[in-house]
Design an enzyme around this catalytic site. Sequence first.
Site, short mmCIF file in Angstrom:
data_model
loop_
_atom_site.label_atom_id
_atom_site.label_comp_id
_atom_site.label_asym_id
_atom_site.label_seq_id
_atom_site.Cartn_x
_atom_site.Cartn_y
_atom_site.Cartn_z
N HIS A 94 44.26 43.99 33.63
CA HIS A 94 44.70 42.54 34.29
C HIS A 94 45.30 43.06 35.70
O HIS A 94 46.56 43.06 35.77
CB HIS A 94 45.66 41.84 33.45
CG HIS A 94 44.73 41.12 32.48
ND1 HIS A 94 44.15 39.96 32.33
CD2 HIS A 94 44.36 41.55 31.07
CE1 HIS A 94 43.51 39.53 31.34
NE2 HIS A 94 43.81 40.60 30.52
N PHE B 17 39.27 45.21 22.12
CA PHE B 17 38.04 45.96 21.87
C PHE B 17 37.98 46.66 23.18
O PHE B 17 38.66 46.34 24.22
CB PHE B 17 36.93 45.12 21.68
CG PHE B 17 36.90 44.20 20.73
CD1 PHE B 17 35.77 44.47 19.66
CD2 PHE B 17 37.82 43.08 20.25
CE1 PHE B 17 35.80 43.92 18.41
CE2 PHE B 17 37.65 42.26 18.93
CZ PHE B 17 36.54 42.80 18.05
N GLU C 80 45.82 40.94 37.94
CA GLU C 80 46.45 39.77 38.37
C GLU C 80 47.89 39.85 38.08
O GLU C 80 48.96 38.82 38.49
CB GLU C 80 46.04 38.49 38.05
CG GLU C 80 46.02 37.70 36.88
CD GLU C 80 45.47 38.72 35.78
OE1 GLU C 80 45.80 38.76 34.54
OE2 GLU C 80 44.51 39.57 36.12
N GLN D 256 33.75 43.77 29.53
CA GLN D 256 33.17 44.16 28.43
C GLN D 256 31.67 43.41 28.48
O GLN D 256 30.50 43.95 28.31
CB GLN D 256 33.82 43.49 27.16
CG GLN D 256 35.25 44.58 26.95
CD GLN D 256 36.01 43.87 26.13
OE1 GLN D 256 35.95 42.63 25.58
NE2 GLN D 256 37.32 44.60 25.86
N CYS E 118 38.56 42.34 31.59
CA CYS E 118 38.80 42.41 30.53
C CYS E 118 37.64 41.92 29.57
O CYS E 118 36.79 42.72 29.64
CB CYS E 118 40.26 41.42 30.25
SG CYS E 118 40.79 41.53 28.46
N ASN F 161 45.75 43.63 27.85
CA ASN F 161 45.64 42.84 26.63
C ASN F 161 44.25 42.91 26.03
O ASN F 161 43.49 42.22 26.46
CB ASN F 161 46.07 41.48 26.84
CG ASN F 161 45.84 40.55 25.71
OD1 ASN F 161 45.92 40.99 24.85
ND2 ASN F 161 45.81 39.13 26.48
N GLY G 235 38.84 37.40 21.28
CA GLY G 235 37.62 37.78 20.06
C GLY G 235 36.80 39.03 20.77
O GLY G 235 36.93 39.74 21.45
N GLY H 98 39.35 36.92 28.25
CA GLY H 98 38.97 36.00 27.01
C GLY H 98 39.28 36.39 25.76
O GLY H 98 39.37 37.91 25.85
#
Length: 402
Positions: free
Chosen positions: A372, A333, A374, A292, A288, A330, A261, A259
Amino acid sequence: MTAPEGNPATGGWTEPRATALLVLANGTVLEGFGLGAVAEAPGEVCFNTAMTGYQEILTDPSYAGQIITFTFPHIGNVGVNDEDTETVNAAASSGVRGIVIHADITEPSNWRATRHLDAWLKARNIVGIAGVDTRALTALIRDNGMPNAILAHNPDGIFDLPRLKQQAAALPDMAGLDLVPLVTAAQRYDWSETPWQWPAGYGKRESAAHRVVAIDYGVKRNILRLLAKAGCEVTVVPSTTSAADILALSPDGVFLSNGPGDPAATGEYAVPVIRELLDRKIPTFGICLGHQMLALAIGGQTMKMKQGHHGANHPVQDKTTGKVEIVSMNHGFAVDPTTLPANAKETHVSLFDGSNCGIALDDRPAFSVQHHPEASPGPQDSHYLFARFVELMETEKAKAAA
């Protein structure tokens, strides 16, 4: 989108007028030729080094709030199709705000193409600019970090530059922003589609051995496909779903999705849910942002990266096996490994900069990775992680039955 030619009547050169501007927060202005939507788009500018997969990148919900600079000069040359969209709701608007490329988009040259990229960008309301020195822009981001910017496209070439500079300078920093509400599912749904295979295309899971609840912080389609391929009955729930509602579905495992932000902002409501699931010792797998979120739930901290990791050519080492895999990244943070508690071990590390790329817990059945698996740049270097999740669920089931 294409620069004007010389004036044949006079034999002189007609200076091309810029029809798009990328206005950075520090006042720097990059001129180019507009494509996609005729509009203004605010966002954080990042660069992506992938040479393929631009449609998947442009529909990855993790890019919400960002303007993507592609370092590869030829973007759009294989067109787009109706199958490679990563957003679960194909009709939904893309999270990405804009696209910056070097060369003009050429006509599609792939048998799967159904549309020109420029027309697709217009349909999805994505603003674009071509003719930019993307290598110079990438160097700027590498040296100074990811800047905020306004990307403006006007075919008339008329711009209110002072206003655009003011707006770019006033944009909020990505740190502190919870962008998950822009991309999460509105309601619960089930998923059974499996990965694409020649010549049949996408398949459908026929049977399942494990029930998995996927918490949607901006999940990608191919993650859900690989869970289904691994024999999981997948139910996707919105990001704000309570632990009680998740437990009511009797999951054998819980998946924490990718996700956009700042994870600390999303963690305000996500972390308490994850902690309760961990306390119940539900097998948990995160990717991802989900990685976190898991780190935050056990007391770790995350930090903003200077330039982030965005590309399909990143080497990561699995410290549990010594294996090096080529992965897709990707994220802006990262988990600070120095803040992880004693019950968490670092399982994966980036060979580019040594940043954390995976953790596993010693006292609870949970693990996660920053990259990632996938996205298949290796192409299947990291698919073993889905099998590892299945093994975790099988182990816990065996314990419960003993």
